[in-house]
Design a protein around this motif. Structure first.
Motif, PDB file in Angstrom:
ATOM      1  N   LEU A  93     -53.286 125.817  54.671  1.00 54.63           N
ATOM      2  CA  LEU A  93     -52.231 125.853  53.624  1.00 54.63           C
ATOM      3  C   LEU A  93     -52.852 126.555  52.561  1.00 54.63           C
ATOM      4  CD1 LEU A  93     -50.460 122.527  54.133  1.00 54.63           C
ATOM      5  CD2 LEU A  93     -49.521 124.708  54.890  1.00 54.63           C
ATOM      6  N   LEU A 102     -53.216 130.265  52.618  1.00 51.48           N
ATOM      7  CA  LEU A 102     -51.989 130.977  52.893  1.00 51.48           C
ATOM      8  C   LEU A 102     -51.104 131.009  51.772  1.00 51.48           C
ATOM      9  CD1 LEU A 102     -50.022 129.247  55.787  1.00 51.48           C
ATOM     10  CD2 LEU A 102     -50.529 131.748  55.656  1.00 51.48           C
ATOM     11  N   ILE A 103     -50.871 130.177  50.876  1.00 53.56           N
ATOM     12  CA  ILE A 103     -50.011 130.225  49.870  1.00 53.56           C
ATOM     13  C   ILE A 103     -50.493 129.527  48.529  1.00 53.56           C
ATOM     14  CG2 ILE A 103     -48.312 128.352  50.540  1.00 53.56           C
ATOM     15  CD1 ILE A 103     -46.549 130.711  49.983  1.00 53.56           C
ATOM     16  N   GLY A 104     -51.604 129.232  48.500  1.00 53.91           N
ATOM     17  CA  GLY A 104     -52.136 128.339  47.342  1.00 53.91           C
ATOM     18  C   GLY A 104     -51.739 126.901  47.078  1.00 53.91           C
ATOM     19  N   LEU A 105     -51.616 127.012  45.891  1.00 57.14           N
ATOM     20  CA  LEU A 105     -51.461 125.345  45.342  1.00 57.14           C
ATOM     21  C   LEU A 105     -50.100 124.841  45.830  1.00 57.14           C
ATOM     22  CD1 LEU A 105     -52.535 124.935  41.605  1.00 57.14           C
ATOM     23  CD2 LEU A 105     -53.480 124.148  43.706  1.00 57.14           C
ATOM     24  N   TYR A 106     -49.099 125.833  46.084  1.00 55.90           N
ATOM     25  CA  TYR A 106     -47.792 125.294  46.542  1.00 55.90           C
ATOM     26  C   TYR A 106     -47.937 124.923  47.858  1.00 55.90           C
ATOM     27  CZ  TYR A 106     -43.312 126.032  48.564  1.00 55.90           C
ATOM     28  OH  TYR A 106     -42.069 125.894  49.421  1.00 55.90           O
ATOM     29  N   PHE A 153     -49.478 121.445  47.643  1.00 56.17           N
ATOM     30  CA  PHE A 153     -48.395 120.313  47.444  1.00 56.17           C
ATOM     31  C   PHE A 153     -47.504 119.864  48.621  1.00 56.17           C
ATOM     32  CE2 PHE A 153     -48.880 121.850  42.639  1.00 56.17           C
ATOM     33  CZ  PHE A 153     -49.568 120.804  42.590  1.00 56.17           C
ATOM     34  N   VAL A 154     -47.162 121.085  49.389  1.00 55.68           N
ATOM     35  CA  VAL A 154     -46.180 120.693  50.634  1.00 55.68           C
ATOM     36  C   VAL A 154     -46.878 119.896  51.466  1.00 55.68           C
ATOM     37  CG1 VAL A 154     -44.858 121.650  52.214  1.00 55.68           C
ATOM     38  CG2 VAL A 154     -44.937 122.734  50.190  1.00 55.68           C
ATOM     39  N   ILE A 196     -47.067 116.385  50.304  1.00 59.85           N
ATOM     40  CA  ILE A 196     -45.583 115.834  50.682  1.00 59.85           C
ATOM     41  C   ILE A 196     -45.722 115.431  52.009  1.00 59.85           C
ATOM     42  CG2 ILE A 196     -43.231 116.006  50.769  1.00 59.85           C
ATOM     43  CD1 ILE A 196     -43.426 117.860  48.191  1.00 59.85           C
ATOM     44  N   VAL A 197     -46.050 116.312  52.962  1.00 59.68           N
ATOM     45  CA  VAL A 197     -45.791 115.967  54.288  1.00 59.68           C
ATOM     46  C   VAL A 197     -46.821 114.642  54.455  1.00 59.68           C
ATOM     47  CG1 VAL A 197     -46.190 116.788  56.655  1.00 59.68           C
ATOM     48  CG2 VAL A 197     -45.118 118.080  55.070  1.00 59.68           C
ATOM     49  N   THR A 213     -47.992 112.335  52.721  1.00 63.01           N
ATOM     50  CA  THR A 213     -47.451 110.925  52.212  1.00 63.01           C
ATOM     51  C   THR A 213     -46.170 110.692  53.002  1.00 63.01           C
ATOM     52  OG1 THR A 213     -47.662 112.190  49.892  1.00 63.01           O
ATOM     53  CG2 THR A 213     -46.441 110.002  50.284  1.00 63.01           C
ATOM     54  N   LEU A 214     -45.572 111.628  53.299  1.00 66.26           N
ATOM     55  CA  LEU A 214     -44.358 111.209  54.459  1.00 66.26           C
ATOM     56  C   LEU A 214     -44.846 110.848  55.778  1.00 66.26           C
ATOM     57  CD1 LEU A 214     -41.803 114.096  54.216  1.00 66.26           C
ATOM     58  CD2 LEU A 214     -41.170 112.000  53.751  1.00 66.26           C
ATOM     59  N   HIS A 215     -45.784 111.277  56.125  1.00 66.37           N
ATOM     60  CA  HIS A 215     -46.445 110.719  57.461  1.00 66.37           C
ATOM     61  C   HIS A 215     -47.117 109.309  57.300  1.00 66.37           C
ATOM     62  CE1 HIS A 215     -48.634 110.966  61.225  1.00 66.37           C
ATOM     63  NE2 HIS A 215     -49.468 110.589  60.588  1.00 66.37           N
TER      64      HIS A 215
END
Lengths: 396, 367, 520, 82
Positions: C435, C438-442, C445-446, C449-450, C452-454
């Motif tokens: 991740l 692919l797109i750095g810190l963003y 973060f995502v 988030i996933v 944590t959700l998991h």
């Protein structure tokens, strides 16, 4: 199986299409300082670009720590991009520490450049500004400096140091600068840089191998702006006065003569200002109270500072000296430059908003007539490691 | 009946997250544009009447303890008018679920990585969103507790670190143009952080384990969210001044750019983005969840989980076209969003309240 | 609703392969039958004996020689000899049975299938001519590994005994620590082929009835031919089967199992493995070590914080390094940026590829370290350290910074006490690296988030994994991030315990605590 | 280029959903779900088409603006500076 294929395809698409903004550090050319000059064609932009190979302690090279890169054109952004045409690596601006304006540039106005610097995402807000006094920015940036190999960082550090230990400069970042320019009741003042004279040129590595006699950089004076245009310079003493009035002095050295050739040296350790305003007959007037804490730094001759009656004399000497600085700064600003660099207008705006609305449009004229009084109070704190001068002869 | 049950603490987190997420990065420039240096007063005013508004919402919905918002609308307004409002409500939810990814994408492509296409940023975000919604309310409510704590901590950390750069002079003169501009600006803030909480009515009384104490937590959550929004606006003006605040696109991020304490606490503006995306995510899942569950009610879907994937893809596509550019977006907020959310968030509950009173009076006479 | 029907079907299948048949009264017919069923098994010993040349007194002793303890057999034959005179013709069976049931664990039965089961679990079976019943005597060979210090979960302070492969021994080790009648044991047997003995252990009143019932049900629902380790059970009865995070605490230390039992957890013993599972286990349990309770609470709390830091370091350091150095150069302090840039001059790989290669190399080294013979361990580590740390950097293939990052990650991954948790985190780390690339810190973060959700979604036997953090339990965080002093942890962990929720006596609150200090 | 990638991504995802989710819905006779999915997928395909072939689709934000256009003057007075 078909399903796996499609899922794989879409993930590959997602991944392949990624990495737009990714750039390896060694593919960047990190710009440390930018110089902007006005030329006939428009602007000349000089980048001071790091040469990591030369800075790395492991690899010994004979290369200069920085590479200077200059380009001329009509438009700032397009010039910065122009560099890519000649330079193998894209210039990266997030680590810019200094932006130096040439004197011509500053006199013509810096507003348009500032808009670009704020709008572009690569520029942060933590760099400082300076004006190349009497020379061009590209000249200033081309000078190599000892001790700190990267001149841009050297400029940044010595600006911060001279602000905190010398009190004649002011470090201004882009938000402060923009706020000063758009505010009606305040004008900006930026530090000036001068190239100190020397026989040898300072743009080759040889300069780092000699001890003396080379060109150097020095912060000197403060450039006074009216809106976004440079209109004049404060001398060293006036700069000091300016810094005392705006409350920007943290630590400073002052000296006074208590007789014709002997001096007392003070170390200012704290200074605070308080500006109060009052209105008489719709005319505002200001009182600037400056409270200064000072230590004794040195005493020449046989002066006994421990005597009670001498204490007030010591204090008075310094108070008068500081008052002189402040008054000279104010005089210059009011009579010669007509520019309110002290932010007196803002003070009136806060205290008397209604009055301010009337005089706002004509503020530079009003400012020139503004009666300002100074009240400097000095508090002596410590006398250093010794009390009386050791050479004072005791009368026994 | 396998009803999803969440605790009061989770309601607090959802309310606070919902309130912060919508406003913290976006509303400061608009408010400063209207009220100049007094925008923070507007934030305080919004907080006060927002709390009253939330209290009204809880009063309304606690009359129908076992119904969600869509059912309340249908009971009070009848089948046809009610359904029309439900469709409008679903429209809001779906539209907003696509707006927020747009904001995330816009932020990243403006401030951090301009060469990355927005749909790519959105796609990653929407994948997370779909996972969040498909995990269900309970899992998501639990996660929101962590998101809120982490988000608030990071945000407050950033605000504390930026305090040395504050200039008290930026606040003065207070109330230069009277109380009217702050009042006007408070409307903007509440349309981002207060009226949006109408979506919580989808879960508020019916999915709570202790409905009696829940209304207090609801209000408390809102106040915490309002406090964070207030802090962001207050400090933006304190540090940046109203002029730069009103002209910047994401003021709190520029604000965090100013953090510089020693070597350690420098260049960490990304924590503001982290806290924003955490709370933004809470809001977004709420909208999406509300949209899907009201859709399920309206169309009588049996397994609403099955439509998450197609709808997520739809959100991704929608986020691509919803705002052609940020000039359009800034105008839309003023001329579209504010009246839109006031209609659904303020006028609709008020109407429901009135209808409820009339019905009660009528039926009371009959008894 | 599906599972019960499946069970009955399975039972039917089982019955078809082993026909329900009883023993006959003719001893020799029975023996022939048994011998055919076992086939050419050399280790089945059939000993036909006769007393006083009395044809009625013929009996047979059967056992599997590989299974039974020789000493037991010897002493049994001595005991039988002493019986000789007491035996009357008619009551050979009952005399023998009564005698043995007095001194040894004895089981009776008449079904052939049960007889086989007895033989296969290492018991001696007695068959008497003329009787349709058999009885078995416990003669299992209990020889195995002695109780040793655990190999995977070592401690400085605290008991050093570890579980062995022997079920009874393991139960003994725990029972020894909890001398209470409310410590209950339930025996189950799982695995169509292996018939592995499984024991559930819990403390009645402290463990929640619903949790015990749930575990029991889930274990009974297992339909598999073999169970060779507790992990088989874990994989079958897990709440979220696809989650990589462990939801059963596996331990080879009796003291930590005892501690889990007193918290209200249920321990699952599996025969043949030194690892005992305890459930329900929440996320924070995997960051606790039994040693935490043996040191001063402030020191233990600091150690715990270090472990949580290690969690984040393991999970995020490579990803953050990749993300920041390829996307967010503005976040790096200028001086550091210069030094990284200087290090990276001439490095051929992208940071992401560098990180990926080195992390994979590290995983290979770790795996090699586990699999290879003990004797060449140091050699491998020297080669690994030299190749990775020194030569690769000197040759300019990798930058020094990434080697540092990988080493930090590797070291911190080992400070997480639970090996399964550490594995899960190391696996997740690769996702974060991708991740970030692919797109750095963003992306990070995502990803967080996933994650944590998991973590909030998965459950352990119905208990949310993130309890007591989310759902937040008031006062429940005394034993999560910090370890509070023992006297202040008044209640057992929320959600797990049954009726008996207090750990510290009620009276302790009311006592005058200053009294203790008067002695000083 | 970016638009093409977006289009490809949306199409691929639509295909995946069509292969995995949709037959399941029909098998279980969940017709409302089926129609919602079909509409959502169709609209997203339409939007991605519009990106590649460069035609414009109606924007729902415009709808909101149109609905509230009578209030424009009021809001202008209310929310603009001063």
């Amino acid at each position: 199986m078909k399903l796996n294929g499609i899922i794989g395809l879409s993930i590959t698409l997602l991944i392949l299409s990624g990495c737009w903004n990714s750039r390896e550090i060694n593919e960047l050319s990190i710009s440390i300082a930018i110089g902007i000059d006005k030329t006939e064609r428009g602007y000349r932009i000089t980048h001071q670009i790091l040469n990591p190979k030369a800075i790395s302690t492991k690899i010994y090279t004979n290369e200069t720590p920085i590479i200077l890169f200059s380009e001329e054109g009509e438009n700032v952004f397009s010039i910065i991009r122009q560099n890519t045409a000649e330079f193998p690596r894209k210039i990266y601006n997030s680590h810019v520490r200094m932006v130096v304006f040439g004197e011509d540039m500053a006199r013509n106005g810096i507003q348009d450049v500032l808009d670009f610097l704020l709008r572009d995402h690569e520029f942060r807000t933590d760099f400082y500004f300076a004006i190349a006094k009497g020379t061009t920015a590209s000249e200033v940036l081309s000078i190599l400096t000892p001790l700190e190999f990267i001149p841009g960082i050297r400029l940044y550090n010595s600006l911060e140091n001279s602000e905190s230990y010398l009190g004649i400069t002011q470090s201004v970042d882009i938000l402060d600068l923009v706020q000063c320019i758009i505010s009606d009741g305040k004008n900006p003042a930026l530090p000036g840089i001068e190239i100190t004279t020397g026989e040898k040129g300072s743009d080759t590595l040889d300069v780092l191998t000699t001890v003396s006699g080379k060109k150097g950089l020095k912060y000197i004076d403060m450039g006074v702006f009216k809106d976004d245009k440079l209109i004049g310079w404060l001398s060293e003493d006036e700069s000091k006065g300016f810094n005392y009035i705006v409350g920007n002095v943290k630590n400073n050295i002052e000296y006074t003569h208590y007789n014709e050739k002997d001096q007392i040296t003070y170390e200012i350790i704290d200074s605070a200002k308080k500006i109060t305003t009052s209105v008489v007959n719709q005319k505002p007037s200001l009182l600037v109270e400056i409270r200064v804490k000072a230590n004794i730094g040195a005493v020449d001759g046989y002066f006994d500072i421990m005597k009670k009656e001498n204490e007030s004399m010591v204090v008075n000497l310094l108070e008068n000296r500081l008052q002189e600085f402040c008054e000279s700064a104010l005089r210059k600003a009011q009579t010669e430059l007509h520019s309110d660099i002290f932010g007196f207008g803002e003070v009136i705006h806060v205290k008397y908003p209604k009055l301010w609305k009337e005089i706002k449009s004509n503020w530079s004229v009003e400012f020139s007539r503004l009666p300002v009084e100074f009240d400097v109070t000095v508090e002596l704190n410590k006398t250093g490691e010794i009390s009386k001068s050791v050479f004072t002869k005791e009368e026994s | 009946m396998n009803k999803k049950i969440i605790t009061n603490k989770q309601l607090f987190s959802l309310a606070a997250g919902g309130s912060i997420g919508g406003s913290v990065l976006v509303s400061a420039p608009l408010m400063a544009g209207i009220a100049k240096q007094d925008a923070w007063i507007g934030a305080l005013i919004a907080l006060i009447y927002g709390a009253c508004y939330i209290f009204m919402l809880t009063c309304l919905s606690s009359q129908f303890p076992n119904m969600n918002f869509v059912e309340i609308i249908q009971t009070l307004l009848g089948k046809w008018l009610g359904s029309a409002f439900c469709v409008y409500y679903i429209f809001l939810c779906i539209l907003l679920s696509a707006h927020i990814p747009w904001y995330v994408g816009d932020f990243l492509t403006t401030m951090v990585m301009p060469e990355t296409p927005q749909y790519f940023v959105n796609a990653i975000y929407i994948i997370a969103l779909a996972i969040g919604v498909s995990y269900g309310l309970e899992a998501f409510a639990r996660a929101s507790e962590i998101f809120l704590k982490a988000g608030s901590f990071l945000f407050i950390l950033a605000m504390v670190l930026v305090l040395p750069n504050a200039h008290i002079g930026n606040l003065q003169p207070i109330l230069e143009n009277g109380i009217l501009p702050p009042l006007k600006s408070s409307v903007v803030l509440s349309s981002f952080s207060t009226f949006t909480l109408i979506i919580l009515l989808m879960i508020y009384p019916s999915n709570i384990n202790e409905p009696k104490k829940a209304s207090k937590e609801f209000v408390k959550g809102y106040i915490w969210g309002g406090f964070i929004s207030f802090t962001s606006i207050f400090l933006s003006i304190l540090v940046l001044g109203w002029n730069i605040t009103s002209k910047s696109r994401y003021a709190a991020y520029i604000l965090a750019n100013e953090i510089e304490i020693g070597v350690i606490f420098a260049r960490i503006e990304f924590i503001v983005f982290a806290s924003w995306i955490l709370t933004q995510f809470v809001v977004n899942v709420l909208y999406f969840y509300a949209g899907i569950s009201s859709l399920a009610h309206l169309l009588k879907l049996k397994q609403s989980g099955k439509v998450i994937l197609p709808l997520s893809l739809f959100l991704l596509a929608l986020a691509e076209i919803i705002f052609p550019g940020n000039i359009y977006q800034e105008n839309w907020i003023v001329f579209g969003w504010v009246p839109f959310i006031i209609t659904l968030g303020l006028v609709l509950p008020l109407c429901l309240f009135i209808v409820y009173w009339i019905k009660r009076l009528v039926s009371g006479k009959q008894v | 609703m599906k599972t019960p029907r499946k069970i009955t079907q399975a039972k039917k299948r089982q019955q078809a392969s082993f026909p329900e048949s009883n023993l006959g009264s003719d001893l020799f017919a029975n023996l022939t039958r048994i011998k055919t069923d076992f086939g050419q098994n050399n280790d089945l010993v059939v000993n036909v004996l006769q007393w006083d040349d009395n044809p009625a007194c013929i009996y047979a002793v059967l056992y599997l020689i590989s299974f039974t303890n020789k000493d037991t057999i010897n002493s049994l034959s001595d005991e039988i000899d002493s019986l000789k005179n007491k035996v009357s013709t008619k009551e050979t069976y009952s005399t023998l049975r009564d005698f043995f049931s007095g001194i040894r664990v004895c089981k009776e039965g008449s079904k052939l299938m049960d007889l086989y089961a007895e033989l296969l679990s290492g018991n001696m079976v007695f068959l008497v001519n003329g009787s349709e019943r058999y009885f078995s005597v416990l003669a299992e060979n209990t020889e195995g590994r002695a109780v040793e210090e655990p190999s995977a979960q070592t401690v400085i302070r605290g008991p050093k005994d570890g579980f062995t492969e022997n079920l009874n021994q393991n139960i003994f080790l725990v029972r020894k620590r909890i001398k209470n009648t409310s410590l209950k044991l339930e025996n189950l047997s799982v695995g169509k082929l292996t018939k592995t003995a499984i024991s559930l252990m819990y403390i009645k009143g402290i463990a929640k009835e619903s949790i015990i019932q749930e575990i029991r049900d889930r274990i009974n629902r297992i339909e598999i031919d073999s169970i060779l380790e507790g992990a088989y059970i874990e994989e079958w009865i897990k709440d979220d089967r696809y989650s990589i995070f462990p939801v059963f605490l596996s331990s080879e230390k009796p003291d930590s199992v005892a501690a889990a039992l007193t918290e209200g957890k249920v321990a699952i013993f599996t025969d043949g493995t030194p690892y005992v599972l305890s459930a329900p286990a929440v996320m924070v349990d995997f960051f606790h070590s039994s040693e935490d309770y043996y040191h001063h609470f402030i020191i233990s709390s600091l150690m715990r914080i270090l472990r949580y830091m290690a969690f984040f370091i393991t999970l995020l350091t490579p990803a953050l390094y990749i993300g920041i150095t390829t996307f967010h150069h503005e976040m790096i302090p200028t001086q550091l940026l210069i030094s990284i840039a200087a290090q990276r001059e001439g490095v051929p790989f992208s940071t992401f590829l560098e990180g990926l290669i080195l992390e994979v190399t590290f995983e290979v080294l770790r795996e090699a370290g586990v699999r290879m013979p003990r004797a060449i361990g140091p050699a491998i580590s020297i080669v690994g350290a030299l190749v990775l740390g020194q030569a690769a950097v000197d040759a300019g293939i990798f930058s020094a910074a990434i080697v540092i990052v990988v080493s930090i990650t590797a070291i911190s991954s080992f400070s997480i006490p639970n090996y399964e948790m550490s594995n899960a985190i190391r696996t997740a780390r690769f996702v974060f690296m991708v991740l970030a690339g692919l797109i750095g810190l963003y992306g990070i973060f995502v990803g967080l988030i996933v994650l944590t959700l998991h973590l909030c979604k998965i459950k352990s036997i119905g208990i949310p994994y993130m309890t007591p953090i989310a759902p937040h339990i008031k006062g429940g965080n005394k034993d999560t991030f910090f370890r509070f002093p023992l006297w202040s942890m008044k209640k057992r962990p929320y959600g797990i315990h049954g009726i008996d929720e207090r750990r510290v006596a009620d009276e302790y609150d009311k006592q005058d605590k200053t009294k203790d200090q008067e002695f000083r | 280029m970016k638009n093409t990638l977006f289009f490809l991504f949306v199409t691929a995802t639509t295909l995946i959903i069509c292969v995995t989710v949709i037959p399941n819905l029909l098998k279980k006779r969940l017709y409302p779900e089926f129609w919602v999915s079909i509409v959502a997928l169709g609209l997203s395909l339409l939007i991605s088409f519009s990106k590649v072939f460069d035609f414009s689709v109606p924007n729902p934000s415009d709808l909101i603006l149109w609905i509230y256009s009578p209030l424009k003057g009021l809001i202008q007075g209310l929310l603009k500076q001063g």
